[in-house]
Design a protein around this motif. Sequence first.
Motif, PDB file in Angstrom:
ATOM      1  N   TYR A   1       0.895  -7.209   5.339  1.00 42.63           N
ATOM      2  CA  TYR A   1      -0.153  -6.462   4.626  1.00 42.63           C
ATOM      3  C   TYR A   1      -0.836  -7.354   3.587  1.00 42.63           C
ATOM      4  N   ARG A   2      -0.046  -8.196   2.930  1.00 43.62           N
ATOM      5  CA  ARG A   2      -0.598  -9.089   1.909  1.00 43.62           C
ATOM      6  C   ARG A   2      -1.207 -10.360   2.501  1.00 43.62           C
TER       7      ARG A   2
ATOM      8  N   GLU B   1      -2.915   7.509   4.479  1.00 46.53           N
ATOM      9  CA  GLU B   1      -4.338   7.198   4.628  1.00 46.53           C
ATOM     10  C   GLU B   1      -4.708   6.704   6.027  1.00 46.53           C
ATOM     11  N   TYR B   2      -3.752   6.079   6.723  1.00 47.42           N
ATOM     12  CA  TYR B   2      -4.076   5.430   7.995  1.00 47.42           C
ATOM     13  C   TYR B   2      -3.298   6.057   9.158  1.00 47.42           C
TER      14      TYR B   2
ATOM     15  N   ALA C   1       0.423  -1.532   6.414  1.00 47.17           N
ATOM     16  CA  ALA C   1       0.226  -0.708   5.220  1.00 47.17           C
ATOM     17  C   ALA C   1       0.849   0.668   5.372  1.00 47.17           C
ATOM     18  N   ARG C   2       1.087   1.110   6.620  1.00 50.11           N
ATOM     19  CA  ARG C   2       1.678   2.420   6.850  1.00 50.11           C
ATOM     20  C   ARG C   2       3.182   2.439   6.564  1.00 50.11           C
TER      21      ARG C   2
ATOM     22  N   LYS D   1       0.868  -1.177   0.000  1.00 47.27           N
ATOM     23  CA  LYS D   1       0.000   0.000   0.000  1.00 47.27           C
ATOM     24  C   LYS D   1       0.902   1.223   0.000  1.00 47.27           C
TER      25      LYS D   1
ATOM     26  N   THR E   1       0.508   4.269  -0.496  1.00 45.55           N
ATOM     27  CA  THR E   1       0.002   5.504   0.108  1.00 45.55           C
ATOM     28  C   THR E   1      -0.587   5.266   1.496  1.00 45.55           C
ATOM     29  N   GLY E   2      -0.322   4.090   2.063  1.00 42.31           N
ATOM     30  CA  GLY E   2      -0.919   3.746   3.352  1.00 42.31           C
ATOM     31  C   GLY E   2      -0.556   4.710   4.469  1.00 42.31           C
TER      32      GLY E   2
ATOM     33  N   GLN F   1      -2.819  -5.380   9.634  1.00 42.48           N
ATOM     34  CA  GLN F   1      -2.607  -5.134   8.210  1.00 42.48           C
ATOM     35  C   GLN F   1      -2.642  -3.641   7.895  1.00 42.48           C
TER      36      GLN F   1
ATOM     37  N   ASP G   1       5.420  -5.766   4.569  1.00 42.38           N
ATOM     38  CA  ASP G   1       4.729  -5.972   3.294  1.00 42.38           C
ATOM     39  C   ASP G   1       4.042  -7.332   3.256  1.00 42.38           C
TER      40      ASP G   1
END
Length: 489
Positions: A81-82, A9-10, A44-45, A3, A5-6, A40, A78
Motif C-alpha cells: 500500500y505504501r 471504502e474499496y 488498502a483493504r 489505510k 478505513t480501506g 495498492q 501494508d
Amino acid sequence: MGKATGFMEYDRIPSPVRDPKKRTRDWNEYSLPMPEVDLQIQAARCMDCGVPFCHTGEEIKNGVSGCPLHNLIPEWNDAVYRGEWREALDLLLKTNNFPEFTGRVCPAPCEGSCTVAISEPAVGIKSIEKAIIDRAFEEGWIKPQAPLKRTDKRIAIIGSGPAGLACADQLNKAGHTVTVFEKSDRIGGLLMYGIPTMKLEKDSVNRRVNLMAEEGVEFVTNIEAGKDITMEQLQAEYDSVVLATGAGNARDVQLPGRDAKGIYFAMDYLTQSIKDILDNNGVQTMSAEGKNVIVIGGGDTGADCVATALRQGAKSIYQFGHRDKLPDARTIKNPWPQFPKVFQMDYAHNEARAVYGDDPRQYLVSTTEFIKNSRGELTGLRTIDVDDIDAERNIKPVPNSEKIWEADIVLIAVGFAGTTKSVFEDFQVAKTNRHTIDARKGFYRTNVEGVFACGDARYGQSLVVTAINEGREAAREVDFYLMGETFLP
C-alpha cells in the motif's frame, strides 16, 4: 495499516485473467498481472484487525484455516500500500521459499480466514503475493545467495516436489551440502509434472531450480533412490536422508469393465500432456481430440483434466462428483475462519462453459460400470444418481436413476491413498494406517536413524503451501539433529 478505513471504502478487485474461450487455444498461463494501482487498493483493504487470522495455519475440522506458512500478510500488504515493494519482498521471503508457486496454485486458505471476509469479500491476498514476487524477478532483486561457509554435513533429499525443494533450500542456507534425487527427467515433482502449464508455466519452476543450483544445491535426475542408489549407499555417503517422495499411490475405481482401453489415471494423463508440451512441440500423444471425455472426481486435479482435454479439442467433457453442489454462501456448519466450502467456478469450469455453453460438473453421480465394445475399447459409462455420500464413503442410490453416458476417455481423479508401497520396502520406514510415512509432526523423524520424512509422503495429499511448510520444518529438525542446535526459522 496504511489505510485504516480501506476495507470500508474499496471493493475487492478480482485478479485479471485472459478470455476463457481464447486461452483454450494455447497452453500459457491464464492469469494476467494486476495493475499497481489496483494492487495498492487491494492492499488498502487489509484492516487493522488486531488479531489477524490469515496467517494462523490452524486445522479446524480437517480443513486448513489461514496460511500454513504463517506468512506475514498484514505486514506485506501494508508495505505494498505504501509502495515499499522491496520491504514487501523481504517480509514475504521470511516465511515462503517459493511465493511464485503459491501465488499461482494455492487455493488461498488465508483469504478464507481474512477478518474482512466475515461480512465482505476477502482481501485479494493471493494476487498481492504473486505481484510481489513477480516484480522482484522482473526488477532483478532475486539473486543467488550461496552460504558464506559450509559445514561438513551431507544430506540426501529424495523427491524434488515443493516439500523436497523447500527442505533443500533451507538446509543449503544452513551451510550443509545438499543433493536432491529425482526419479523423473526434470526437477520439480508435481510442480513440473502434475500442475498444468496454464496454471504454472514451467519456466517459473526452472528459474527457481537454476537459482538453487547456483546457490550450491546439487540436483540429480533419472535416479530412483532405493533402487538405482540403495538405502545402504545413501546412509554410507550422507549424514542424513529426507524422504519427500509425495503421495503417489493413486486411488482406483474398481468396477466392472475397468480393464477397458481408454481409462487413465488423472496424473498419468496430465504428466504426459506436460511432457508433450515440453518435448514434443505440444503435439499431444494421449489426446482427447474429437472424443467424449468423462472425469471421475470433483476436485482440483479433475478440473485440471477438464482444462487439458479442452485444449486438446475434446468433443464433450463431463466431470462427475459424488457430492452435492456446494452452497453459494457459508452455512452454519462452516463458520469463519474455517476454509469456506462454497460454490466456485474454477478456471477450467469457466473455460468449459465458454466453449460448450455449460458448467461440465455433474453432481451426486456414481459410476457403476465401464462399458466396452468387442475390441475392449471404452464406449460409455453406466451411472446412478445418489442422495449423497457419508463419512464412510457409502452411497445411497436414487431408485430408477440409471443412465448411460457416451465416453471414449475416462480420467480417474479420485485422489491418492498415501505413499507408494516401494518407499516402505526400499527404505524400511514404518507406515501409518493411512499408508503414509510414520514421522511425527514437529520432529519428522522416522523409525530409521538419520532418516526424516516430510510433505505428502508424511502428511498425505495436501496443498503446495502445506508441503513447503513441511519441508521448512523438517529442515530445521535435520539441522538440529546434525549440529545439536539450529538457527533455521
